[in-house]
Design an enzyme around this catalytic site. Structure first.
Site: not given
Lengths: 406, 391
Positions: A171, A173-175
């Site tokens: 995922h 973009p979350d990181h």
């Protein structure tokens, strides 16, 4: 001992899952007091998801949670209870930043919308991180990091040349994109407040944040009118430039020949004077025209060497190359990360001693020291008595009513 | 004269000796009011000089336009004599310097300038260590940082992410570190040197892969075979692809999906209601994945991405269209939010559509003040810096 850069800055942090807590972690790592308001009865999904110490589940045993919440305090409240919401409002009076990453409207339903919070603390910095922004026709669309990749073009562009879209395996973009755009915005808002006395609301639509990290292809499209090509491990203007199979099972090394001199260096190491002598291959355009043949020649050579050997032989002659690392090789073998003291070991009552990544930079030659993540509700008494001045009877009453958990 | 609204980084001067890894660091500051001065060698930065492969605009030019919007440019031959002095004066007038390791030879020159400031040094592997002298690029650092391993398909090689993600991710971390150090400079008066490693930035962005190894001794791998649910994937529909996530950990999404199929009397709805599909482990097998793909793709074959998105919104299914870059301008949400901004591109004689603010702020402080500068465009404007520095 945490750094004291942000001493005196206090967060009431309602973020949960991945992207939100990763944003506020950098503040606790630099000495802000980040009070994570969470719930045991409706626990942070990252506390419930793995990996767990020894594979045994438990609210305080998740490594994923631990990695996103170093140095924070935990206050466990059941926000369905009016008394619990009253505690949050009381804390906001003493806070600089209120942060959340719920869907649009959720904070309003808790009585914690921007206008209500601003009525409590006029110069508050209020961070919201809904997927698509707080308003608009698609603001109600449910999402996870991969959905954000999907609608921003990132998923479409991730794939091999001439193949279908594959998308990032995480995922993504979350990181990085969303947590660090959010952290940057909060830091800017803090400076703005110091200069003007004014707080602000930050509506970080995660899609809008992520479109910026594909800003280069977006502007390229604007300039050319052409859909950017899916290119995978290759490059538009040089070759060979790919990830090649090496000796062993699932072992790989990236090699990137960025100019014509590097091509000669590469063919020299490979012992392929015939390729070096081929006038068509002397220039990037010629190698791109015969890219499959060029890559096959490289792959047949790399297949006979370990990934580490390929990397070292290439680097020795100035050709950019790097083995494809994974979690085990990064943590156990990588000499660079070890040399730079990237890994920190922290003890924790339930996780035991485990490994954490430092913030990815050194500050004045040192690592930013991390403090362990909190057990759920670990700081209930600390927060209620030291910040709010509640006595033990009042705390007991909150616990008895179920407003205070743990 | 109208009063100009204050912006968060008003009064901050940044000397920008960035390169391919760090251009976005200072772009973020410029958009919030900082004066960012690109320092270029005679003839301009090397990335300006790449030959277009086709057409009038090449990839590097678009990247340069995006990463350097809002900045000023001066040309200085800093290798010695008057140029070195001008650079020192410029640094002396700045609170922040961002320098990339290829210009690392400059670091001692910068550090010699008196006064506390923040010096952010960005490189692929950091300033010391066995890889410090290694050559690298986006592909190599995505490989050594561990993100390439996590993408791709199990039967193919690891896969890098597109759009220069080494540069974007590294710049974001470097920008936050710079802002933190600046806060300390302005609070406690201490200058700082930040040594940012792109490899470490990538390794810091691997979801939970490192913790999975540390705690459970399992290596997370690309494609997630055996771990990723059969519903978490890209599926073909009538006019492209959609991405779906309806694993048991998102029960609302799964129930709504099955209910939709049943409502339409689609036989797959019955099949997916079978207890087989309550078994988390079975759902992650290759067989279950293949079966789900057949069922779902035949269900959506005649539906468009926009229709699917409308149903997802209505039914609370975690699903979204897989947009092309060229689709973004038509995204109804981005249109509603007036997200995109037009930035002039003087060389093209027209404007280019840029991504708008990565964060919507309630104060009117974010804007792109100007297009990326021409090399030396602000030489004259900034010629007073020497006097400024001497003051």
């Amino acid at each position: 001992m945490q750094l004291r850069f942000l001493e005196g800055i206090r967060f009431v942090d309602l973020t949960w899952a991945g992207a939100g807590p990763f944003s506020t972690k950098i503040f606790s790592d630099f000495g802000a007091e980040v009070i994570k308001v969470e719930s045991a009865s409706r626990a942070d999904p990252v506390r419930l998801g793995g990996p767990f110490r020894d594979g045994i589940a438990g609210l305080n045993r998740s490594g994923y949670f631990a990695s996103r919440n170093t140095g924070k305090k935990s206050l466990a409240l059941n926000l369905k209870q009016p008394d619990a919401r009253e505690v949050v409002r009381a804390l906001i009076r003493h806070a600089d930043v209120v942060s959340n990453n719920f869907g649009p409207g959720a904070m309003d339903r808790l009585g914690l919308g921007y206008d209500e919070v601003r009525a409590i603390k006029p110069d508050i910095i209020y961070l919201g991180m809904p997927m698509y922004g707080e308003n608009g026709p698609l603001s109600g669309l449910l999402g996870v990091g991969m959905t954000i990749s999907a609608v921003t073009g990132l998923m479409w562009l991730t794939g091999h040349q001439d193949g279908p879209p594959i998308g990032p395996g995480t995922h993504f973009p979350d990181h990085a994109a969303n947590p660090y755009h959010a952290a940057f915005a909060v830091l800017a808002a803090l400076r703005h407040r110091r200069r003007t006395g004014r707080g602000m609301k930050i509506d970080l639509g995660q899609v809008e944040s992520t479109v910026n990290i594909v800003g280069i292809p977006v502007v390229r499209h604007a300039a050319t009118g052409q859909e950017p090509e899916r290119i995978g491990n290759r490059a538009a203007d040089c070759a060979p430039h790919n990830i090649f199979p090496c000796l062993g099972d699932d072992e790989w090394c990236a090699i990137a020949v960025l100019d014509d001199a590097q091509w000669l260096s590469l063919t020299g190491v490979m012992g392929r004077g015939d390729l070096a002598a081929d006038p068509e291959l002397a220039r990037a355009a010629g190698r791109l025209a015969r890219v499959t043949e060029v890559e096959e020649a490289v792959a047949s050579w790399t297949a006979a060497h370990s990934a580490g050997e390929v990397m070292r032989m290439m680097q020795a002659v100035g050709v950019p190359a790097g083995m494809v690392a994974h979690s085990r090789t990064l943590m156990e073998d990588d000499p660079q990360l070890r040399h730079r003291g990237y890994w920190q070991r922290l003890d924790h009552p339930e996780l035991g001693e485990s490994t954490f990544t430092s913030p990815p930079f050194r500050l004045d030659g040192e690592r930013v020291p991390l403090a362990r993540p909190p057990l759920i509700g670990e700081h209930n008494e600390d927060v209620l008595s030291n910040i709010l001045g509640y006595n033990s009877e009042r705390i007991a009453a909150l616990r008895a009513s179920g407003a205070l958990e743990c | 004269m109208a009063e100009i609204a204050p912006r968060p980084y008003d009064g901050l001067r940044i000397v920008d000796l960035s390169g391919e890894l760090s251009g976005y660091v200072t772009r973020l500051f410029a958009d919030l009011g900082a004066e960012v001065i690109l320092v270029e060698p005679p003839g301009g930065r090397p990335e300006r000089q790449r030959e277009p492969l086709s057409g009038s605009v090449n990839y590097a030019d678009a990247a340069f336009a995006f990463l350097n919007a809002g900045k000023k440019s001066v040309v200085i031959d800093w290798r010695g004599g008057a140029g070195a002095e001008i650079l020192a004066d410029l640094v002396s007038s700045a609170q922040v310097v961002v320098v990339e390791a290829d210009a690392g030879a400059l670091l001692p020159q910068i550090m010699r300038v008196p006064g506390p400031r923040v010096v952010t040094v960005v490189s692929h592997f950091g300033l010391d260590g066995p890889y410090a002298g290694y050559r690298s690029c986006d592909l190599v650092t995505q490989s050594l940082g561990g993100i390439a391993w996590l993408s791709g398909t199990p039967d193919g090689p690891p896969l890098r992410l597109p759009g220069e993600q080494t540069s974007m991710v590294t710049s974001l971390y470097a920008a936050v570190a710079t802002a933190l150090a600046l806060w300390d400079l302005e609070t406690h008066g201490s200058g700082h040197v930040i040594d940012v490693s792109a490899q470490e930035c990538i390794a810091h962005s691997l979801q939970n892969a490192l913790q999975v190894w540390d705690l459970e001794r399992h290596i997370s791998s690309r494609g997630g075979e055996g771990t990723r649910d059969s519903t978490e994937d890209i599926f073909a529909c009538r006019d492209g692809y959609v991405f779906l996530a309806a694993p048991l950990s998102l029960p609302m999404s799964w129930r709504a999906l099955v209910e939709w199929m049943r409502e339409e009397a689609y036989p797959g709805g019955e099949r997916l209601s079978h207890p087989d599909w309550t078994d988390r482990a079975r759902r992650a097998t290759a067989a279950a994945r293949a079966e789900f793909r057949t069922i779902f793709e035949s269900f959506i074959r005649e539906r468009t991405r926009a229709e699917m998105r409308a149903e997802a919104l209505r039914r609370k299914i975690v699903l979204a269209p897989v947009s092309r870059i060229s689709d973004l301008a038509d995204d109804p949400q981005l249109i509603f939010r007036r997200f995109f901004v037009d930035v002039p591109h003087p060389a093209l004689g027209r404007s280019l559509r840029f991504p708008g603010a990565p964060y919507r702020l309630s104060e009117p402080v974010w804007h792109i003040d100007r297009a990326a500068p021409g090399a030396g465009e602000h030489d004259t404007e900034l010629s007073g810096i020497r006097r400024f520095a001497a003051r």
